[in-house]
Design an enzyme around this catalytic site. Structure first.
Site, mmCIF file in Angstrom:
data_model
loop_
_atom_site.group_PDB
_atom_site.id
_atom_site.type_symbol
_atom_site.label_atom_id
_atom_site.label_comp_id
_atom_site.label_asym_id
_atom_site.label_seq_id
_atom_site.Cartn_x
_atom_site.Cartn_y
_atom_site.Cartn_z
ATOM 1 N N CYS A 134 0.841 -1.196 0.000
ATOM 2 C CA CYS A 134 0.000 0.000 0.000
ATOM 3 C C CYS A 134 0.877 1.248 0.000
ATOM 4 O O CYS A 134 1.403 1.643 1.048
ATOM 5 C CB CYS A 134 -0.917 -0.031 1.221
ATOM 6 S SG CYS A 134 -1.858 1.478 1.429
ATOM 7 N N CYS A 137 -0.297 4.045 2.265
ATOM 8 C CA CYS A 137 -0.056 3.833 3.701
ATOM 9 C C CYS A 137 1.421 4.032 4.047
ATOM 10 O O CYS A 137 1.745 4.610 5.072
ATOM 11 C CB CYS A 137 -0.445 2.420 4.128
ATOM 12 S SG CYS A 137 -1.972 1.830 3.431
ATOM 13 N N ASP A 138 2.321 3.510 3.216
ATOM 14 C CA ASP A 138 3.732 3.431 3.607
ATOM 15 C C ASP A 138 4.680 4.285 2.782
ATOM 16 O O ASP A 138 5.876 4.316 3.073
ATOM 17 C CB ASP A 138 4.198 1.961 3.522
ATOM 18 C CG ASP A 138 3.348 1.058 4.395
ATOM 19 O OD1 ASP A 138 2.838 1.551 5.427
ATOM 20 O OD2 ASP A 138 3.174 -0.121 4.052
#
Ligand code: NAP
Length: 299
Positions: A134, A137-138
């Protein structure tokens, strides 16, 4: 006597929340069940959505929050719980969750799909140590660093475009000679100065001891990088009902536009069902169609 619902909606993504909006407005006695962590799961991992009419550009999380607020404004009952088993006896479904159990006349199942793994050495070992699925997200962890994205579909290219705004350099590694992603997305990536697309290229392993240090290609070359994002497609989240309803070879629930499945009263909506186009808008459409099917079934 135990309460008998008209409908239980399993899943709180685009399909589930659309179904909740339509079910509320139809006056159905229903409940939507999802774990808070997966509410809108796939869409929330998408940085930019540019093909949902009405919004030229909107963040996935923002869009799903709008769906959620809409359902909430209609007083749609939504419960955080984990669905563990669905069964049917004498025309009544039991949806068994970790903390609750619901009896219902119909079910709309919309648990979506989850990312596929690449299956190379280092993927599992370095997960969370530079390997991720993701970018939204990261991606932040790779600010001014080098990232590799693997895949050639809409997810891979969206991720790569997103990362070009954060990272010093982004490589997109694709096994074929053309991208599968929408042209408008592919053009964006091709025009990004810090992006490089490697066609006809496959990764044989992800290298690194404590953290990702690079990827090794099947031709023996190495690309040094700090992060690797794998975006090689999705698998349906249908394990829960694999012995209950008919699935196709890839594990998608066999259902048409109406959401009707091999089990009467059990409808499937969104990415978890067999379909050609898996998009936010088609998931929303499924949610609406399934509620229409529920209303027809109940009457
Ligand atoms: P996808 O369209 O199935 O693409 C998967 C990509 O990964 C393909 O390019 C495929 O290569 C490659 N791939 C698969 N297995 C591989 C392997 N073992 N090694 C190397 N490459 C591999 O999956 P997706 O991009 O996750 O998209 C899933 C669905 O969500 C699609 O329907 C997509 O349109 C939709 N989506 C929509 C949006 C949006 O509406 N904004 C955003 C993201 C995703 P080949 O091309 O060679 O098969």
């Amino acid at each position: 006597m135990e309460k008998l619902y008209d409908l239980v909606i399993c899943g709180g993504g685009a399909a589930g929340l659309s179904a909740a909006v339509y079910a509320s407005r139809s006056g159905l006695d229903f409940v939507l069940v999802d774990t808070a962590s997966s509410m809108g799961s796939q869409i929330t991992q998408t940085s930019e959505i540019e093909n949902y009419p009405g919004f030229e550009n909107i963040n996935g999380m923002e869009l799903i929050m709008k769906f959620y607020e809409h359902a909430k404004a209609l007083k749609a009952p939504m419960i955080n719980d984990e669905v563990q088993k669905i069964s049917k006896q004498d025309g009544v479904f039991t949806v068994k969750c970790a903390q609750n159990e619901f009896k219902t006349k119909t079910v709309i199942y919309c648990f979506g799909a989850t990312h596929r793994t690449l299956g190379v050495q280092g993927e599992h070992e370095l997960l969370g140590k530079g390997v991720g699925y993701c970018a939204v997200c990261d991606g932040f962890f790779f600010r001014n660093k080098t990232a590799v994205v693997i895949g050639g579909g809409n997810t891979a290219v969206t991720d790569a475009v997103y990362l070009t705004k954060i990272c010093k350099k982004v490589y997109l590694i694709h096994r074929r000679d053309t991208l599968r992603a929408d042209k408008v997305l592919s053009d964006k990536l091709e025009n990004a100065e810090n992006a490089e697309i490697l066609y006809n290229t496959e990764v044989s392993q992800i290298i690194g001891e404590q953290r990702v240090e690079g990827v090794e290609l099947k031709n023996g070359e190495k690309i040094m990088c700090d992060g690797v994002f794998i975006a090689v497609g999705i698998s349906p989240r249908s394990e829960l009902v694999m012995d209950f309803v008919k699935l196709d070879k890839a594990g998608y629930i066999v259902a048409d536009e109406s959401g009707k499945t091999s089990v009467d009263g059990f409808f499937a909506a969104g990415d978890v069902r067999t379909k050609h186009l898996r998009q936010v808008i088609t998931a929303c459409s499924d949610g609406a169609s399934c509620v229409d099917s529920v209303n027809r079934y109940l009457s």
